[in-house]
Write a protein that holds these residues in place. Structure first.
Motif, PDB file in Angstrom:
ATOM      1  N   LYS A 179       0.847  -1.190   0.000  1.00  0.00           N
ATOM      2  CA  LYS A 179       0.000   0.000   0.000  1.00  0.00           C
ATOM      3  C   LYS A 179       0.880   1.237   0.000  1.00  0.00           C
ATOM      4  O   LYS A 179       1.753   1.390   0.855  1.00  0.00           O
ATOM      5  CB  LYS A 179      -0.909  -0.040   1.232  1.00  0.00           C
ATOM      6  CG  LYS A 179      -1.922   1.070   1.315  1.00  0.00           C
ATOM      7  CD  LYS A 179      -3.028   0.719   2.299  1.00  0.00           C
ATOM      8  CE  LYS A 179      -2.523   0.386   3.671  1.00  0.00           C
ATOM      9  NZ  LYS A 179      -3.627   0.099   4.626  1.00  0.00           N
ATOM     10  N   VAL A 181       1.717   5.013   0.577  1.00  0.00           N
ATOM     11  CA  VAL A 181       1.317   6.183   1.372  1.00  0.00           C
ATOM     12  C   VAL A 181       1.891   7.426   0.693  1.00  0.00           C
ATOM     13  O   VAL A 181       3.110   7.579   0.604  1.00  0.00           O
ATOM     14  CB  VAL A 181       1.830   6.076   2.815  1.00  0.00           C
ATOM     15  CG1 VAL A 181       1.469   7.328   3.613  1.00  0.00           C
ATOM     16  CG2 VAL A 181       1.273   4.825   3.487  1.00  0.00           C
ATOM     17  N   GLU A 318       1.490   7.147   7.866  1.00  0.00           N
ATOM     18  CA  GLU A 318       0.545   8.122   7.331  1.00  0.00           C
ATOM     19  C   GLU A 318       0.737   9.526   7.887  1.00  0.00           C
ATOM     20  O   GLU A 318       0.176  10.486   7.345  1.00  0.00           O
ATOM     21  CB  GLU A 318      -0.889   7.647   7.599  1.00  0.00           C
ATOM     22  CG  GLU A 318      -1.327   6.467   6.757  1.00  0.00           C
ATOM     23  CD  GLU A 318      -0.884   5.125   7.301  1.00  0.00           C
ATOM     24  OE1 GLU A 318      -1.333   4.089   6.767  1.00  0.00           O
ATOM     25  OE2 GLU A 318      -0.084   5.093   8.283  1.00  0.00           O
ATOM     26  N   ALA A 378      -3.204  10.426   0.510  1.00  0.00           N
ATOM     27  CA  ALA A 378      -4.034   9.285   0.118  1.00  0.00           C
ATOM     28  C   ALA A 378      -3.156   8.053   0.050  1.00  0.00           C
ATOM     29  O   ALA A 378      -1.923   8.141   0.100  1.00  0.00           O
ATOM     30  CB  ALA A 378      -4.685   9.530  -1.255  1.00  0.00           C
ATOM     31  N   TYR A 379      -3.788   6.894  -0.054  1.00  0.00           N
ATOM     32  CA  TYR A 379      -3.090   5.686  -0.470  1.00  0.00           C
ATOM     33  C   TYR A 379      -3.115   5.670  -1.996  1.00  0.00           C
ATOM     34  O   TYR A 379      -4.179   5.842  -2.614  1.00  0.00           O
ATOM     35  CB  TYR A 379      -3.775   4.433   0.077  1.00  0.00           C
ATOM     36  CG  TYR A 379      -3.733   4.325   1.587  1.00  0.00           C
ATOM     37  CD1 TYR A 379      -2.526   4.251   2.270  1.00  0.00           C
ATOM     38  CD2 TYR A 379      -4.910   4.294   2.331  1.00  0.00           C
ATOM     39  CE1 TYR A 379      -2.487   4.155   3.650  1.00  0.00           C
ATOM     40  CE2 TYR A 379      -4.881   4.190   3.716  1.00  0.00           C
ATOM     41  CZ  TYR A 379      -3.673   4.121   4.365  1.00  0.00           C
ATOM     42  OH  TYR A 379      -3.638   4.032   5.733  1.00  0.00           O
ATOM     43  N   THR A 386      -8.273   4.684   1.318  1.00  0.00           N
ATOM     44  CA  THR A 386      -8.102   6.068   1.759  1.00  0.00           C
ATOM     45  C   THR A 386      -9.323   6.536   2.533  1.00  0.00           C
ATOM     46  O   THR A 386      -9.206   7.180   3.595  1.00  0.00           O
ATOM     47  CB  THR A 386      -7.863   6.988   0.553  1.00  0.00           C
ATOM     48  OG1 THR A 386      -6.699   6.539  -0.161  1.00  0.00           O
ATOM     49  CG2 THR A 386      -7.668   8.424   0.992  1.00  0.00           C
TER      50      THR A 386
END
Length: 558
Positions: A179, A181, A318, A378-379, A386
């Motif tokens: 994922k 970031v 994050e 966001a991702y 997100t």
């Protein structure tokens, strides 16, 4: 140069490279980065670092890349890799740090997700097989060498703005794929400004960073040092495996501040405590993050480093981090756990219950929500994930402001400080790295003969926790008796980083579940503990009857 003048300059910076290269204007001849070659230490001054950044940027500019095009940066932390990501920043190219140890299959998954325009690796890098549509090059002390030009592109943008992505860091993801970031220039600088208000280091500090470049903790260390006009000293990965060599590096590089996960200290405390004590008047600070610091080891570290200010850093990729809390010196004898304190200046940690209502009473558990200007954007290419992480501020949902749902559960102390309780999901920390157990489970489930699988982090007294997988076999595999435990380990390592590979494998008849049908991880932990006790010839009280013995034990894996 006074800290006040330096901070005024930092507050005027809007982009990552401007913030981290301010020292080239104010203290150009001062050491910026310690370089280590063949057991000898040297340094790159702020002026030399800026010159290297400019040289790299010139070559990158000639590639014709547009603002926003992604550049993979495969390297360990070094003076040249710092120059490389600053060069990317100066051209509006979000950099994506990758470890040289990343398995090929995982790398290809990241490439398919991020769709980079260019792939940079260090001069001594050994990666090959990069897809032909991606440009490739190498970087080092002599500059950037282009091996394969990037595909022709059209430049649509002219200005780098603070809201643009500065970098994308890939972490373990619950969907079975890494994922990404996305952090903007504005977000990372908001974090740096909040962190620097804690005064953790000063302009004369030398900060040892032990985190890999692809781990966001390395960016924290670099910002802490260069953002203060101090010196950053990347510890070579090879030295961390040898406590005596690690301590020698700290001595030779004249380190005053050491940052890293608590696990970096365990071999030193066990085997080189006397040598560390000799540095007790030099090392003035320790910052740790990624996992809890066992209290007996913390007490020992305080005894060996009597002058060191020790700071507990809490947070997630994050937001890089959310709080910096000084560890009491000495630790109270009745202390059972460390506080994560309060959010850094410019941010706030809130607790809410399952329905989103504020939790204010002392001792009650709540989910941590982070309100901050330093949140990720966001991702990458994952709006669903997100939306689950960046949620409306429950105190003012009409405003459109979002807060970060950290996934952590905490309780509030007498003075309002927070104490971490655990995770609300399946994310754990292994040697400071974030790991979604679901990603490990999905990979293991693809192996021949596996019908069901569950991953559990097993605590080990006086040692790092162990990642264990509990496997239910298919009827065919059970009947044939040919299940390959070693093959499962190797299969996982083809796609997962080493820290995500199972260290123990337990074959069980079935996976225990809770009354609501969820996997009962505590019960699995008891099965694993019973198996470990059986190997030691001891007994675990309360282990479930009929607990299966492990078919394989990989607890001696690095």
């Amino acid at each position: 140069m006074g800290r006040e003048i330096f901070m005024r300059g930092q507050n005027a910076s809007e982009r990552l490279h401007e913030f981290l290269l301010l020292g080239a204007q104010l203290t150009p001849e001062k050491p910026a980065v310690v370089e280590y070659h063949e057991n000898e230490t040297g340094f790159l001054s702020y002026r030399q670092l800026q010159d290297r950044v400019a040289g790299y940027a010139k070559t990158l500019d000639e590639l014709g890349l547009d603002i926003g095009d992604r550049v993979i940066l495969e390297a360990d932390t070094s003076a040249s890799s710092i120059a490389a990501f600053l060069a990317c920043s100066s051209r509006g190219l979000p950099f994506v740090p990758i470890s040289p140890e990343t398995p090929t299959k995982r790398l290809l998954s990241i490439l398919g997700t991020i769709r980079p325009a260019f792939y940079l690796q260090a001069d001594d890098g050994r990666r090959d097989g990069i897809p032909e549509h991606i440009g490739t090059g190498r970087f080092g002390g002599s500059g950037v060498t282009i091996e394969r030009a990037a595909a022709p592109r059209v430049r649509h943008r002219r200005e780098i703005v603070a809201a643009d992505p500065a970098y994308v860091v890939f972490t373990s993801g619950t969907t079975g794929r890494p994922k990404g970031v996305v952090m903007s220039h504005r977000g990372i600088l908001a974090f740096y400004r909040g962190m620097l208000q804690h005064g953790i280091v000063g302009p004369e500090s030398r900060v040892a960073t032990t985190a890999p470049l692809q781990f966001d903790f390395s960016l924290l260390d670099i910002g802490l040092a260069l953002g203060t006009g101090a010196t950053i000293a990347p510890v070579p990965r090879s030295l961390l495996r040898w406590p005596r060599r690690f301590v020698k590096f700290l001595r030779d590089a004249e380190i005053t501040q050491v940052n890293g996960a608590p696990s970096i200290w365990r071999p030193v405390l066990r085997h080189e405590s006397a040598q560390l004590a000799e540095l007790g008047d030099r090392i003035r600070g320790v910052l740790y993050s990624g996992e809890s610091f066992p209290l007996p080891e913390m007490r020992q570290l305080q005894e060996l480093l009597p002058e060191a200010r020790i700071v507990n850093c809490y947070g997630s990729t994050e937001s890089i981090a959310a709080s910096f809390t000084d560890v009491p010196r000495p630790l109270p004898k009745d202390m059972e756990r460390m506080s994560i304190g309060y959010a850094h200046p410019g941010a706030e940690m809130m607790l809410v219950d399952d329905d989103g209502a504020p939790v204010t009473e002392q001792g009650a558990d709540g989910h941590i929500l982070l309100r901050s200007s330093a949140l990720f954007t966001a991702y990458w290419d994952d709006p669903a994930a997100t939306g689950e992480a960046l949620v409306p501020d429950p105190a003012a949902p009409e405003s459109g402001q979002v807060v970060f749902r950290t996934g952590d559960v905490a309780t509030r102390g007498e003075a309002g400080e927070l104490y971490l309780v655990g995770r609300a999901d399946s994310m754990v920390k292994i040697r400071g790295n974030r790991v979604e157990l679901g990603e490990v489970e999905r990979r293991a489930a693809e192996f021949a003969g596996v019908a069901a699988v569950s991953a559990v982090l097993m605590p080990r007294s006086g040692a790092d926790p162990v990642l264990a997988v509990f496997v239910v076999l298919t009827p065919e595999a059970r009947q044939e008796g040919t299940f390959d435990e070693m093959g499962l380990c190797a299969f996982c390592m083809e796609d997962l980083p080493g820290y995500m590979a199972p260290q123990e494998i337990h074959v069980v008849d079935e996976l225990p579940v809770t009354p609501n049908g969820k996997i009962d991880r505590p019960a699995l932990r008891e099965i694993g503990e019973a198996a470990a006790a059986a190997r030691r010839g001891t007994t675990v009280t309360g282990a479930p009857a009929g607990a299966a013995a492990p078919t394989a034990d990989r607890s001696d894996r690095p």
